[in-house]
Motif scaffolding. Structure first.
Motif, PDB file in Angstrom:
ATOM      1  N   LYS A 135       8.842   6.888   4.295  1.00 25.99           N
ATOM      2  CA  LYS A 135       7.802   6.858   3.265  1.00 25.99           C
ATOM      3  C   LYS A 135       7.697   5.455   2.680  1.00 25.99           C
ATOM      4  O   LYS A 135       8.664   4.678   2.698  1.00 25.99           O
ATOM      5  CB  LYS A 135       8.113   7.865   2.161  1.00 25.99           C
ATOM      6  CG  LYS A 135       9.398   7.584   1.394  1.00 25.99           C
ATOM      7  CD  LYS A 135       9.638   8.616   0.312  1.00 25.99           C
ATOM      8  CE  LYS A 135      10.927   8.302  -0.452  1.00 25.99           C
ATOM      9  NZ  LYS A 135      11.174   9.297  -1.541  1.00 25.99           N
ATOM     10  N   SER A 166       9.708   4.545  11.952  1.00 25.50           N
ATOM     11  CA  SER A 166       8.253   4.396  12.028  1.00 25.50           C
ATOM     12  C   SER A 166       7.909   3.285  13.007  1.00 25.50           C
ATOM     13  O   SER A 166       8.677   2.317  13.183  1.00 25.50           O
ATOM     14  CB  SER A 166       7.666   4.083  10.651  1.00 25.50           C
ATOM     15  OG  SER A 166       7.751   5.217   9.814  1.00 25.50           O
ATOM     16  N   ASN A 215       0.847  -1.183   0.000  1.00 21.89           N
ATOM     17  CA  ASN A 215       0.000   0.000   0.000  1.00 21.89           C
ATOM     18  C   ASN A 215       0.887   1.240   0.000  1.00 21.89           C
ATOM     19  O   ASN A 215       1.649   1.480   0.930  1.00 21.89           O
ATOM     20  CB  ASN A 215      -0.900   0.013   1.242  1.00 21.89           C
ATOM     21  CG  ASN A 215      -1.833   1.204   1.277  1.00 21.89           C
ATOM     22  OD1 ASN A 215      -1.821   2.049   0.389  1.00 21.89           O
ATOM     23  ND2 ASN A 215      -2.644   1.281   2.315  1.00 21.89           N
ATOM     24  N   ALA A 223       0.176   4.331   0.254  1.00 26.52           N
ATOM     25  CA  ALA A 223      -0.252   5.521   0.988  1.00 26.52           C
ATOM     26  C   ALA A 223      -0.756   5.187   2.393  1.00 26.52           C
ATOM     27  O   ALA A 223      -1.855   5.563   2.776  1.00 26.52           O
ATOM     28  CB  ALA A 223      -1.332   6.251   0.203  1.00 26.52           C
ATOM     29  N   PRO A 224       0.045   4.473   3.205  1.00 23.43           N
ATOM     30  CA  PRO A 224      -0.396   4.188   4.571  1.00 23.43           C
ATOM     31  C   PRO A 224      -0.153   5.378   5.486  1.00 23.43           C
ATOM     32  O   PRO A 224       0.628   6.282   5.160  1.00 23.43           O
ATOM     33  CB  PRO A 224       0.492   3.009   4.977  1.00 23.43           C
ATOM     34  CG  PRO A 224       1.767   3.272   4.233  1.00 23.43           C
ATOM     35  CD  PRO A 224       1.366   3.919   2.928  1.00 23.43           C
ATOM     36  N   ILE A 225      -0.823   5.380   6.616  1.00 18.18           N
ATOM     37  CA  ILE A 225      -0.572   6.411   7.612  1.00 18.18           C
ATOM     38  C   ILE A 225       0.536   5.911   8.531  1.00 18.18           C
ATOM     39  O   ILE A 225       0.352   4.950   9.271  1.00 18.18           O
ATOM     40  CB  ILE A 225      -1.846   6.724   8.414  1.00 18.18           C
ATOM     41  CG1 ILE A 225      -2.950   7.235   7.474  1.00 18.18           C
ATOM     42  CG2 ILE A 225      -1.554   7.750   9.498  1.00 18.18           C
ATOM     43  CD1 ILE A 225      -4.274   7.463   8.164  1.00 18.18           C
ATOM     44  N   LEU A 226       1.691   6.535   8.475  1.00 14.88           N
ATOM     45  CA  LEU A 226       2.844   6.104   9.258  1.00 14.88           C
ATOM     46  C   LEU A 226       2.964   6.942  10.523  1.00 14.88           C
ATOM     47  O   LEU A 226       2.820   8.163  10.496  1.00 14.88           O
ATOM     48  CB  LEU A 226       4.135   6.246   8.449  1.00 14.88           C
ATOM     49  CG  LEU A 226       4.298   5.343   7.225  1.00 14.88           C
ATOM     50  CD1 LEU A 226       5.571   5.720   6.480  1.00 14.88           C
ATOM     51  CD2 LEU A 226       4.312   3.874   7.616  1.00 14.88           C
ATOM     52  N   LYS A 227       3.261   6.255  11.636  1.00 11.97           N
ATOM     53  CA  LYS A 227       3.599   6.940  12.878  1.00 11.97           C
ATOM     54  C   LYS A 227       5.111   7.071  12.907  1.00 11.97           C
ATOM     55  O   LYS A 227       5.829   6.109  13.160  1.00 11.97           O
ATOM     56  CB  LYS A 227       3.094   6.143  14.087  1.00 11.97           C
ATOM     57  CG  LYS A 227       3.455   6.772  15.423  1.00 11.97           C
ATOM     58  CD  LYS A 227       2.978   5.904  16.575  1.00 11.97           C
ATOM     59  CE  LYS A 227       3.430   6.469  17.914  1.00 11.97           C
ATOM     60  NZ  LYS A 227       3.005   5.583  19.046  1.00 11.97           N
ATOM     61  N   THR A 228       5.598   8.265  12.623  1.00  8.20           N
ATOM     62  CA  THR A 228       7.029   8.481  12.430  1.00  8.20           C
ATOM     63  C   THR A 228       7.599   9.347  13.537  1.00  8.20           C
ATOM     64  O   THR A 228       6.986  10.325  13.959  1.00  8.20           O
ATOM     65  CB  THR A 228       7.287   9.140  11.065  1.00  8.20           C
ATOM     66  OG1 THR A 228       6.791   8.277  10.032  1.00  8.20           O
ATOM     67  CG2 THR A 228       8.766   9.372  10.836  1.00  8.20           C
TER      68      THR A 228
END
Length: 242
Positions: free
Chosen positions: A49, A62, A35, A37-42
């Motif tokens: 990315k 991440s 995927n 375009a995941p939402i990453l906790k960075t």
């Protein structure tokens, strides 16, 4: 009155235990980063990315999984891109925050070691292990890593080997008892793929002896290395100074 045969009871118990065993072996978290375009906790000032089926990180990491998880097995593969100066693969586990977490490093360049430490706030961090790789990690090559953490014991495996490279007991594991899995943190751009996190029973490592992978160099091999190194030696020629 309902009659239940002994045979049916045994089959029911076997079915229940089998289902529990299968479910215990299933990853609680799994991704191949397909995927884009995941939402990453960075965490960090760098970048993380997902593109072209891999997670790419530099100067940041991440977080994955659940902050409440304590005992689990982590598997992933990673590499430094082809053309990078060296390999510096960094990951972590039981990450409660950026200060309290365990850190694992596969270090190339002049180091060529596997590194393990526990980070802690206000001087509670602790160095836990450093093992020679006996080889130089190469940019562009994927390396498989597996980490098992259960109670106060930690095992780190490399390239699907059956014997861990690091197998230690952290007497102060209560300082980092639970937390997420982290990928990244190196100043060298690093690519990650095929991450899975599988929860482990509290007694998973109880009956497994403490043993580490070792690769001793035989005297004959040392002599061959010395001879080839001596033959390849070239003095540094310094030109004229202006």
């Amino acid at each position: 009155m309902i009659k239940v045969s002994f045979k049916n009871t045994i089959f029911a118990l076997i079915f229940l235990l089998t289902n529990q065993l299968i479910s215990a072996q299933q990853p609680e978290f799994k991704t191949d980063f397909s995927n884009s375009a995941p939402i990453l906790k960075t965490v960090g000032r760098g970048s993380c990315k997902v593109a072209d089926g891999v997670l790419t990180s530099k100067d940041a990491y991440s977080c994955f999984g659940n902050a409440e998880w304590k005992n689990y097995s982590v598997k992933f593969k990673a590499r430094a891109p082809k053309g990078a100066d060296q390999v510096q693969i960094w990951a972590g586990f039981r990450a409660a925050n950026r200060y309290d977490r365990y850190v694992v490093g596969l270090r190339g360049g002049l180091q060529n070691t596997l590194y393990l430490s526990r980070m802690g706030y206000m001087g509670t961090d602790e160095f836990l292990g450093l093992r020679p790789l006996r080889f130089e990690p190469k940019p562009g090559v994927w390396y498989d890593l597996k980490i098992e953490v259960c109670g106060n014991r930690i095992r780190v495996f490399l390239n699907n080997e059956t014997i861990p490279r690091i197998d230690i007991v952290d007497k102060n594991s209560g300082m980092a008892p639970n937390g997420e899995v982290t990928l990244g943190g190196s100043w060298i751009e690093t690519e990650f793929d095929d991450l899975s996190i599988t929860k482990l029973d509290d007694n998973y490592l109880n009956n497994k002896e403490v043993v580490e992978f070792s690769k001793e160099i035989e005297p004959e091999a040392k002599e061959r290395i010395r001879v080839s190194g001596r033959a390849a030696y070239k003095p540094v020629v310094v030109g004229a100074f202006s």
